[in-house]
Design an enzyme around this catalytic site. Structure first.
Site, short mmCIF file in Angstrom:
data_model
loop_
_atom_site.label_atom_id
_atom_site.label_comp_id
_atom_site.label_asym_id
_atom_site.label_seq_id
_atom_site.Cartn_x
_atom_site.Cartn_y
_atom_site.Cartn_z
N ASP A 3 0.86 -1.18 0.00
CA ASP A 3 0.00 0.00 0.00
C ASP A 3 0.90 1.23 0.00
OD1 ASP A 3 -3.07 0.67 0.64
OD2 ASP A 3 -1.78 2.17 1.58
N ASP A 41 -0.03 4.50 0.89
CA ASP A 41 -0.24 5.54 1.91
C ASP A 41 -0.50 4.98 3.29
OD1 ASP A 41 -2.74 4.51 1.62
OD2 ASP A 41 -3.71 6.38 1.01
N ASP A 73 -12.69 -16.25 13.37
CA ASP A 73 -12.67 -17.66 13.76
C ASP A 73 -12.19 -18.56 12.62
OD1 ASP A 73 -14.94 -17.35 12.21
OD2 ASP A 73 -16.32 -18.31 13.63
N HIS A 120 -9.05 -20.81 12.97
CA HIS A 120 -9.27 -22.23 12.66
C HIS A 120 -8.12 -22.77 11.81
CE1 HIS A 120 -11.95 -25.71 11.39
NE2 HIS A 120 -11.05 -25.70 10.41
N GLU A 121 -7.79 -22.04 10.77
CA GLU A 121 -6.74 -22.52 9.86
C GLU A 121 -5.39 -22.57 10.56
OE1 GLU A 121 -7.63 -23.90 7.31
OE2 GLU A 121 -9.67 -23.12 7.25
N HIS A 144 -4.94 -25.57 12.69
CA HIS A 144 -4.48 -26.78 11.99
C HIS A 144 -2.96 -26.86 12.03
CE1 HIS A 144 -8.20 -28.47 10.66
NE2 HIS A 144 -8.57 -27.41 9.94
N TYR A 149 -5.84 -36.90 9.72
CA TYR A 149 -7.01 -36.17 9.20
C TYR A 149 -8.01 -37.14 8.56
CZ TYR A 149 -9.34 -31.91 7.65
OH TYR A 149 -10.23 -30.89 7.47
N GLU A 176 -10.48 -31.30 13.30
CA GLU A 176 -11.38 -30.21 12.90
C GLU A 176 -12.01 -29.53 14.11
OE1 GLU A 176 -12.60 -28.47 10.27
OE2 GLU A 176 -10.83 -29.26 9.25
N GLU A 198 -12.13 -15.84 19.01
CA GLU A 198 -13.22 -14.87 18.85
C GLU A 198 -13.61 -14.27 20.20
OE1 GLU A 198 -16.29 -15.72 15.26
OE2 GLU A 198 -17.13 -15.90 17.24
N ASP A 247 -19.38 -15.71 19.30
CA ASP A 247 -20.49 -16.63 19.53
C ASP A 247 -20.00 -18.05 19.26
OD1 ASP A 247 -20.30 -16.88 16.79
OD2 ASP A 247 -21.94 -15.48 16.40
N GLU A 302 -19.56 -17.34 10.73
CA GLU A 302 -20.79 -16.55 10.54
C GLU A 302 -20.51 -15.16 9.98
OE1 GLU A 302 -19.37 -17.17 13.31
OE2 GLU A 302 -19.22 -15.34 14.49
N ASP A 307 -15.77 -37.14 2.99
CA ASP A 307 -15.14 -36.12 3.84
C ASP A 307 -14.18 -36.76 4.84
OD1 ASP A 307 -14.62 -33.60 4.94
OD2 ASP A 307 -16.29 -33.76 6.36
N HIS A 333 -15.54 -33.02 8.98
CA HIS A 333 -16.22 -31.74 9.20
C HIS A 333 -17.62 -31.93 9.77
CE1 HIS A 333 -13.12 -30.48 6.23
NE2 HIS A 333 -13.15 -29.36 6.93
#
Lengths: 247, 560
Positions: free
Chosen positions: B275, B277, B375, B379-380, B383, B394, B403, B414, B428, B433, B465, B470
């Protein structure tokens, strides 16, 4: 304080001036050199803002200006009967501490200030005053001489003000510690007033010793960095004594 | 997948190399052998670690020896005078700087500074290398070396490369072409092997400093962003936190993103988000960079953990791996680079761009930039914490726990930084969300609301999955929720007395301890129950509120 001191000096002047047997001075005038002690404390405070990490931080500083030694020199001449004029110069300087309280923005979070306190020392206050005086010369008896005086004063105040507080901080930056304070010297001259009395005891025809009481007072707005003004009081009551030379 | 990111700027001179004793024994310049004695004991220890000869005489005798050896090296052409300057502060003194050369080729980082008065040496300090043995004749010429660096740096270079002997970290020496490349974002020194043409070392010579900028997040919120300033430009490199945190903007070049993730290319400073400025308006960049920092902060403050590997592993964010406006043409990469945020190992996170305006999920939810949810980012990163701790496999139950731990820590982060409540930018028990609106993608309070099991008896037993990692995460998520907030599990009807929201830290610490220190890689839900119970006892004592809450919570979700 100022009012009570004025009343005290006025009462002193009135009581000394009353005796009918009092003699007037025959000498032309006198000079005096004094060491004195200024009893008045002139503590003051200041607040300044600073920009850091996108937010505005503040620092409050409480300054101590205790009483201390005053050097005073002056003199006067009799102009008409017991009335005359004179001038005196007083000089006061000392170093005092100041307590700082800083709210410093957090580098990571908005509205999460760190409160940091710390003291800094050796901030110099210097007061140089010129006292222009109307004088009343009074000779109660024998070797005793008394001079009452009053008039305008001109105070030059030089004050070392805290300009920046240096903090030590490290990750995670939730707290910070006081490291040091940087200061700037500011000065200003302002008018004031003075009243006083000089009581002399002549040891010979021209040499004597004497005591001085003087109250002089000034309120000054010092111009500091970032266009802020810092209001300080200068002067006060001082008493002392020294050598007199009458001519 | 493990992908070690590029770690630019490591100094090969400061790493490895031979010991002082060995140097003493093998030093080539005869007169200089004795000169090993120039070193003060402290300097000798330093020397032994860093593998180079440090000249720092501690006595007058050593000074005499040192200066005579310097003279000897000068006469032999190993040291050549670079500059002579009069001392502006102390009258009558002169300062000389000499560079070490090997068979006419300058040795990188090897020089001596000496102070003289009337020809007498007053002080001498320096670093020199001994026993250099390289062929000083390059096979690669200067033009080719320059072309190699031009291709890497993406800029034309006008100046002539300099032939240089580069001391290597393993104690060897390489004849290199030293090429300086100036781009809009960096000033970089490259060392191209003069025999093979490979870049053997490079570092940034750009003098940068930390800066705090103002950024606007995906949800329009204003926040501080810790960046770097240099050359009149601001880049998304966090210099205030212990690990190196870089946020790269791939500007929708998903081919490049894939090549990077497959370790076929390295990202350069030209790829750093920037950036002009310091008022950052690329919301995806802002939130990725800021939220990674916050997550690091959470782990540091709450759990005294230093990053993913607990050793301040550098963190790499990649934003805009594909552009929203290219959504229609990039359909094959939608799952990874649009509708996902992913941890790719080695501290690398990739945040999808979400969906273009007007395109929604089947349920009508819009999908914003994935970095826009605290969150999700936490979360990532979690991991990564798992990768460097329990390394939960996994798939199946261990995968679901993997997970769940990411959901749990994401929610914990959060609550650490945001006010509790509903809606965006509030803490929450919903997951994601803030970017999948309305509603998010999972609920810890009521997993059933998203079709996820809240009880072991409802667990997914299929193979999709990775065995429902998940999906079945909902069971552990619900246990975590109940242990804090208390309440009744909807399936079992069992009530739990939680520790209360004001004591959430207890349960966070319990789960963190269990999941990072106690669990094995192939843990099951049952093992997770035992480990968290043990952690509660370890931290808060047997029969503590935390232990009671944890055991009741696992029982309520059917894990015994």
């Amino acid at each position: 304080m100022r009012a009570s001191m004025t009343v005290t000096l006025a009462a002193l002047l009135a009581s000394c001036a009353t005796p009918a047997a009092a003699q007037t001075w025959t000498e032309r005038g006198y000079v005096s050199v004094n060491g004195a002690f200024q009893a008045t404390t002139n503590d003051f405070n200041d607040r300044f803002e600073f920009e850091k990490d996108l937010e505005t931080g503040t620092t409050d500083v409480d300054y101590r200006v205790k009483g201390g030694v005053v050097f005073d020199a002056g003199g006067g001449v009799r102009l008409w009967k017991s009335l005359g004029a004179g001038v005196a110069v007083s000089y006061f300087t000392r170093k005092d501490p100041a307590a700082t309280s800083t709210r410093s923005p957090h580098p990571f979070f908005m509205n999460q200030f760190r409160d940091v306190t710390g003291d800094t020392t050796d901030l110099t206050r210097t007061e140089t005053a010129v006292h222009v005086q109307a004088m009343y010369f009074f000779n109660p008896s024998g070797p005793l001489r008394v001079v009452f005086s009053g008039g305008p004063s001109f105070f030059n105040v030089e004050q070392q003000l805290v300009s920046t507080v240096v903090l030590t901080e490290a990750y995670p930056f939730d707290t910070a510690d006081f490291s040091s304070a940087r200061s700037e010297k500011v000065k200003k001259t302002a008018p004031a007033f003075n009243v006083g009395a000089d009581v002399m005891w002549m040891l010979s025809r021209s040499i004597g010793v004497g005591g001085i009481l003087r109250f002089s007072r000034a309120s000054i707005d010092l111009g500091a960095a970032n266009s802020r003004t810092v209001s300080v009081d200068a002067g006060g009551f001082y008493a002392g004594g020294g050598l007199r030379v009458v001519f | 997948m493990s992908l070690p990111p590029q770690v630019p700027g490591q100094d090969p001179l400061a790493r490895g190399a031979r010991t002082f004793r060995r140097r003493q024994a093998t030093m080539a310049c005869a007169g200089a052998v004795a000169a090993a004695l120039w070193l003060s004991p402290a300097a000798a220890q330093q020397q032994a670690r860093q593998g180079r000869l440090t000249i720092a005489p501690a006595s007058r005798d050593q000074m005499r020896d040192a200066s005579s050896v310097v003279d000897s090296m000068r006469r032999g052409g190993e040291l050549r005078l670079r500059t002579t300057r009069e001392d502006p502060q102390v009258r009558g003194r002169t300062h000389q700087r000499l560079d070490q050369f090997y068979r006419g080729v300058r040795v990188f980082g090897a020089d001596v500074a000496q102070q003289l008065v009337g020809g007498e040496v007053v002080s001498v300090y320096g670093n020199v290398y001994d026993n250099i043995d390289v062929d000083p004749s390059p096979s690669v010429d200067a033009e080719r070396a320059r072309g190699i660096v031009e291709a890497i740096a993406g800029t034309e270079i006008g100046h002539q490369p300099e032939l240089t002997v580069l001391p290597r970290e393993d104690g060897a020496y390489t004849l290199t072409w030293r090429v300086r490349a100036v781009t809009g974002l960096d000033v970089r020194e490259y060392f191209v092997d003069a025999q093979t043409g490979g870049v053997v070392f490079d570092y940034s010579d750009l003098q940068t400093q930390s800066a705090v900028g103002r950024g606007t997040g995906v949800l329009g919120d204003s926040k501080k962003i810790s960046v770097s300033e240099g050359g009149g430009q601001f880049t998304a490199t966090d210099r205030l936190r212990p690990p190196n945190v870089n946020t790269y903007d791939l500007r929708g070049d998903y081919t490049r993103a894939i090549r990077y993730l497959n370790q076929l290319i390295q990202l350069t400073t030209n790829d750093l988000a920037g950036d002009s400025d310091n008022t950052w308006t690329d919301t995806a960049v802002v939130d990725a960079h800021v939220y990674v920092g916050w997550t690091y902060d959470y782990y540091f403050k709450r759990h005294a953990r230093r990053g993913l590997d607990n050793r301040d592993l550098p963190l790499v964010n990649i934003v805009h791996p594909a552009r929203r406006q290219d959504f229609q043409t990039n359909f094959s990469i939608v799952p990874d680079f649009y509708l996902n945020a992913g941890y790719y190992g080695g501290g690398v996170m990739v945040y999808g761009d979400g969906l273009p305006v007007g395109v929604t999920l089947v349920g009508g939810q819009l999908v914003d930039y994935f970095s826009g949810a605290l969150d999700v980012v936490a979360h990532e990163l979690t991991h990564g914490v798992t990768q460097y701790s329990s390394n939960l496999i996994y798939r199946n139950e261990s995968g679901a726990l993997n997970e769940a731990f990411s959901d749990i820590m994401g929610t914990a982060v959060e609550f650490f930084f945001q006010q509790p409540g509903s809606g965006t930018l509030r803490a929450d028990y919903l997951c994601g969300e803030d970017i999948v609106r309305p509603g998010g993608i999972r609920s810890m309070e009521n997993p059933l609301a998203f079709g996820d099991p809240d009880h072991y008896s409802r667990r997914f037993t299929g193979t999709a999955d990775n065995g429902g990692v998940h999906t079945n995460s909902g069971i552990a998520n619900q246990a975590f929720y109940l242990a804090i907030e208390g309440g009744t599990n909807r399936t079992s009807g069992l009530a739990v007395q939680g520790v209360g929201a004001s004591n959430r830290e207890q349960i966070e610490r319990v789960f963190y301890r269990a999941f990072t220190q106690l669990l094995p890689a192939n843990a099951t839900f049952s093992v997770a129950r035992a480990a968290t119970t043990q952690a509660a006892r370890d931290l808060f004592g047997a029969n503590s509120n935390a232990e009671r809450a944890v055991t009741q919570a696992w029982s309520a979700v059917g894990v015994n």
